[in-house]
Design an enzyme around this catalytic site. Structure first.
Site, short mmCIF file in Angstrom:
data_model
loop_
_atom_site.label_atom_id
_atom_site.label_comp_id
_atom_site.label_asym_id
_atom_site.label_seq_id
_atom_site.Cartn_x
_atom_site.Cartn_y
_atom_site.Cartn_z
N ARG A 15 -9.97 137.05 -5.33
CA ARG A 15 -8.76 137.27 -4.55
C ARG A 15 -8.59 138.77 -4.28
O ARG A 15 -9.21 139.61 -4.93
CB ARG A 15 -7.54 136.71 -5.28
CG ARG A 15 -7.47 135.20 -5.30
CD ARG A 15 -6.33 134.68 -6.16
NE ARG A 15 -6.56 134.90 -7.58
CZ ARG A 15 -5.71 134.55 -8.54
NH1 ARG A 15 -4.56 133.97 -8.22
NH2 ARG A 15 -5.99 134.77 -9.81
N LYS A 75 -4.54 140.25 -10.12
CA LYS A 75 -4.54 140.02 -11.56
C LYS A 75 -4.10 141.26 -12.31
O LYS A 75 -4.10 142.38 -11.80
CB LYS A 75 -5.92 139.58 -12.02
CG LYS A 75 -6.29 138.17 -11.61
CD LYS A 75 -5.24 137.14 -12.03
CE LYS A 75 -5.14 136.98 -13.53
NZ LYS A 75 -4.07 136.02 -13.93
N TYR A 94 0.42 140.50 -10.68
CA TYR A 94 0.70 139.64 -11.84
C TYR A 94 0.38 140.43 -13.10
O TYR A 94 -0.64 141.10 -13.18
CB TYR A 94 -0.17 138.38 -11.80
CG TYR A 94 0.23 137.36 -10.76
CD1 TYR A 94 1.47 136.73 -10.82
CD2 TYR A 94 -0.64 137.02 -9.73
CE1 TYR A 94 1.84 135.80 -9.86
CE2 TYR A 94 -0.28 136.08 -8.77
CZ TYR A 94 0.96 135.48 -8.84
OH TYR A 94 1.33 134.56 -7.89
N HIS A 96 1.81 139.11 -16.71
CA HIS A 96 1.78 138.18 -17.83
C HIS A 96 1.69 138.94 -19.16
O HIS A 96 0.75 138.79 -19.94
CB HIS A 96 0.60 137.21 -17.70
CG HIS A 96 0.65 136.37 -16.46
ND1 HIS A 96 1.60 135.39 -16.26
CD2 HIS A 96 -0.13 136.36 -15.35
CE1 HIS A 96 1.40 134.82 -15.08
NE2 HIS A 96 0.37 135.39 -14.50
N GLU A 118 5.31 137.62 -11.38
CA GLU A 118 5.74 136.37 -12.00
C GLU A 118 7.18 136.38 -12.49
O GLU A 118 7.70 135.33 -12.90
CB GLU A 118 4.81 135.97 -13.15
CG GLU A 118 4.93 136.80 -14.42
CD GLU A 118 4.06 138.05 -14.42
OE1 GLU A 118 3.95 138.70 -15.47
OE2 GLU A 118 3.47 138.36 -13.35
N SER A 220 11.41 114.72 -22.54
CA SER A 220 10.46 115.31 -23.49
C SER A 220 11.09 115.56 -24.85
O SER A 220 12.05 116.33 -24.99
CB SER A 220 9.93 116.63 -22.92
OG SER A 220 8.98 117.20 -23.80
N VAL A 239 4.02 123.85 -18.70
CA VAL A 239 5.32 124.39 -19.09
C VAL A 239 5.40 125.88 -18.77
O VAL A 239 4.40 126.58 -18.76
CB VAL A 239 5.61 124.17 -20.58
CG1 VAL A 239 5.71 122.69 -20.88
CG2 VAL A 239 4.54 124.81 -21.44
N LEU A 240 6.61 126.34 -18.50
CA LEU A 240 6.82 127.76 -18.18
C LEU A 240 8.18 128.21 -18.67
O LEU A 240 9.20 127.58 -18.40
CB LEU A 240 6.74 127.98 -16.66
CG LEU A 240 7.12 129.39 -16.18
CD1 LEU A 240 6.06 130.40 -16.63
CD2 LEU A 240 7.29 129.43 -14.67
N VAL A 267 -2.67 124.99 -17.99
CA VAL A 267 -2.31 125.89 -16.89
C VAL A 267 -1.42 127.02 -17.40
O VAL A 267 -1.34 128.09 -16.78
CB VAL A 267 -1.62 125.11 -15.75
CG1 VAL A 267 -1.33 126.01 -14.56
CG2 VAL A 267 -2.47 123.93 -15.31
N ALA A 268 -0.79 126.84 -18.54
CA ALA A 268 0.10 127.85 -19.12
C ALA A 268 -0.66 128.93 -19.89
O ALA A 268 -0.04 129.77 -20.53
CB ALA A 268 1.13 127.19 -20.03
N ASP A 270 -2.08 131.62 -19.05
CA ASP A 270 -1.72 132.99 -18.71
C ASP A 270 -0.56 133.50 -19.57
O ASP A 270 -0.40 134.71 -19.76
CB ASP A 270 -1.32 133.11 -17.23
CG ASP A 270 -2.53 133.28 -16.33
OD1 ASP A 270 -3.53 133.85 -16.78
OD2 ASP A 270 -2.47 132.85 -15.17
N ASN A 300 -7.42 132.49 -14.84
CA ASN A 300 -7.15 132.78 -13.43
C ASN A 300 -7.64 131.61 -12.58
O ASN A 300 -8.45 131.76 -11.68
CB ASN A 300 -7.78 134.10 -12.99
CG ASN A 300 -9.29 134.14 -13.16
OD1 ASN A 300 -9.83 133.53 -14.08
ND2 ASN A 300 -9.98 134.86 -12.29
N MET A 301 -7.09 130.45 -12.88
CA MET A 301 -7.54 129.22 -12.23
C MET A 301 -7.52 129.31 -10.70
O MET A 301 -8.48 128.92 -10.04
CB MET A 301 -6.69 128.04 -12.71
CG MET A 301 -7.20 126.69 -12.26
SD MET A 301 -6.12 125.32 -12.73
CE MET A 301 -6.27 125.41 -14.51
#
Length: 372
Positions: A15, A75, A94, A96, A118, A220, A239-240, A267-268, A270, A300-301
């Site tokens: 990217r 990134k 980003y 993180h 983010e 949940s 989750v985030l 996916v979480a 990061d 970095n999916m």
């Protein structure tokens, strides 16, 4: 303002911070854009495209960092890039930071003004610069998980959609936000049996209204997570907690009791990951196995579909990049409290509470740092 766009150097990261059309907008506003040579080459954006848009091409990253007032990336800066940052320089990318103390301390030491995509917010409390990549990651999580379920990848050999006369695969999604919604959409498109767990009854209601009876929505709790994870073929961690480390929802003990050959896609990752057994992986070596469970934890999916991701990201970031360049970072933040929420580190001080708490560092409110 002079804006610098270095070539990304993280593993298999293609990217780029600005596309040519974004460069053209910035140049039209009177700014100078310096792009490292071949920064967009991996996604079909050649130096000639940037030159035609009004950019100047720099032969090295050192020149980009040394001359730019603002660095626009995708990134988080790698150690060699952090070493190039200087006091008062704007970094817009980003970050993180919550699970990454070395980067946090490196940015503090540099004295730069680090604004994280983010944690920028909008009027509805959403995260508009994270959303495009969450959409991509959510959709990718299902195709990545489906691939990992193949026997050659260590999976149990389940086809998510099954075939007539054979049961479909079971997909469990932890979190019903942007990632979870897009993952559910893709999994249902493959005709899998899909369950989304979330702690927001309102969000579960919205998902139920959106997808109807083909989606199973569950409130949940620890019991619910354990019940559904242990019988799943594919679990998506979606989750985030904005700017903070992700909660560990699936314990090591749960993983040890999961079906042999099942798959976890975190996916979480990061933000530290939501499975106790998660650790960051790369596109070069995306998976590993713990207790016969395949883990896909690529940090970095969206970089795997770099062209789509870059264009989607630029659509969201360009208005904020223009504001920072047109007004200067201080005035831009003062005029827009949503952009102000993106400020994580300011000239040696941590200005995002969740990051300070994650690393036991002193927290300086943004208003105090900017003397507003």
């Amino acid at each position: 303002m002079r804006i610098g766009v270095p070539k990304e150097i993280k593993n298999h990261e293609y990217r780029v911070g600005l596309i040519p059309s974004s460069v053209r907008e910035l140049v039209a506003h009177g700014h100078e854009v310096l792009v490292e040579t071949h920064a967009g080459y991996g996604i079909g954006l050649d130096d000639e495209h940037y030159v035609a848009a009004g950019a100047r091409i720099a032969p090295t990253a050192d020149e980009v960092f040394a001359t730019a007032d603002m660095i626009v990336k995708v990134k988080e800066p790698q150690p060699v890039e952090i070493a190039r940052l200087r006091k008062g320089q704007i970094l817009f990318t980003y970050l993180h930071l919550a699970p990454d103390e070395p980067q946090t301390r490196g940015l503090m030491k540099s004295g730069c003004i680090a604004i994280a995509y983010e944690t920028v917010t909008d009027a509805h409390g959403r995260l508009p610069l994270l959303a495009p990549m969450s959409e991509v990651a959510g959709r990718m999580s299902i195709q990545a998980g489906a691939h990992c379920l193949e026997k050659a990848q260590g999976g149990n050999g389940t086809l998510l959609g099954g075939v007539p006369g054979v049961a479909v695969g079971s997909v469990v999604i932890l979190g019903g936000g942007v990632v979870g919604t897009n993952a559910a959409r893709m999994a249902m498109g493959l005709e899998a049996r899909v369950t989304v767990l979330d702690r927001s009854l309102h969000r579960l209601y919205e998902l139920d209204m959106q997808f109807g009876p083909t989606l199973n929505t569950i409130y949940s709790t620890r019991d619910a997570i354990e019940e559904y994870v242990l019988t799943a073929d594919l679990v998506i961690g979606a989750v985030l907690v904005p700017g903070a480390a992700a909660p560990k929802l699936v314990t090591r003990e749960m993983v040890s009791r999961m079906k042999r050959g099942s798959v976890l896609v975190d996916v979480a990752i990061d933000q530290g990951g939501c499975f106790e057994t998660s650790r960051p992986t790369t596109h070069a070596e995306p998976t590993y196995i713990v207790d016969d469970v395949v883990h896909y934890c690529v940090a970095n999916m969206p970089g795997g579909v770099a062209r789509t991701s870059t264009f989607a990201l630029n659509n969201a970031t360009l208005p904020f990049t223009l504001a920072l360049a047109d007004k200067g970072w201080r005035q831009a933040l003062a005029d827009d409290h949503h952009l102000m929420a993106g400020l994580n580190v300011h000239e040696g001080r941590v200005t995002y509470k969740a990051v300070a708490e994650a690393h036991g560092l002193d927290y300086t409110p943004v208003q105090e740092a900017l003397k507003l």
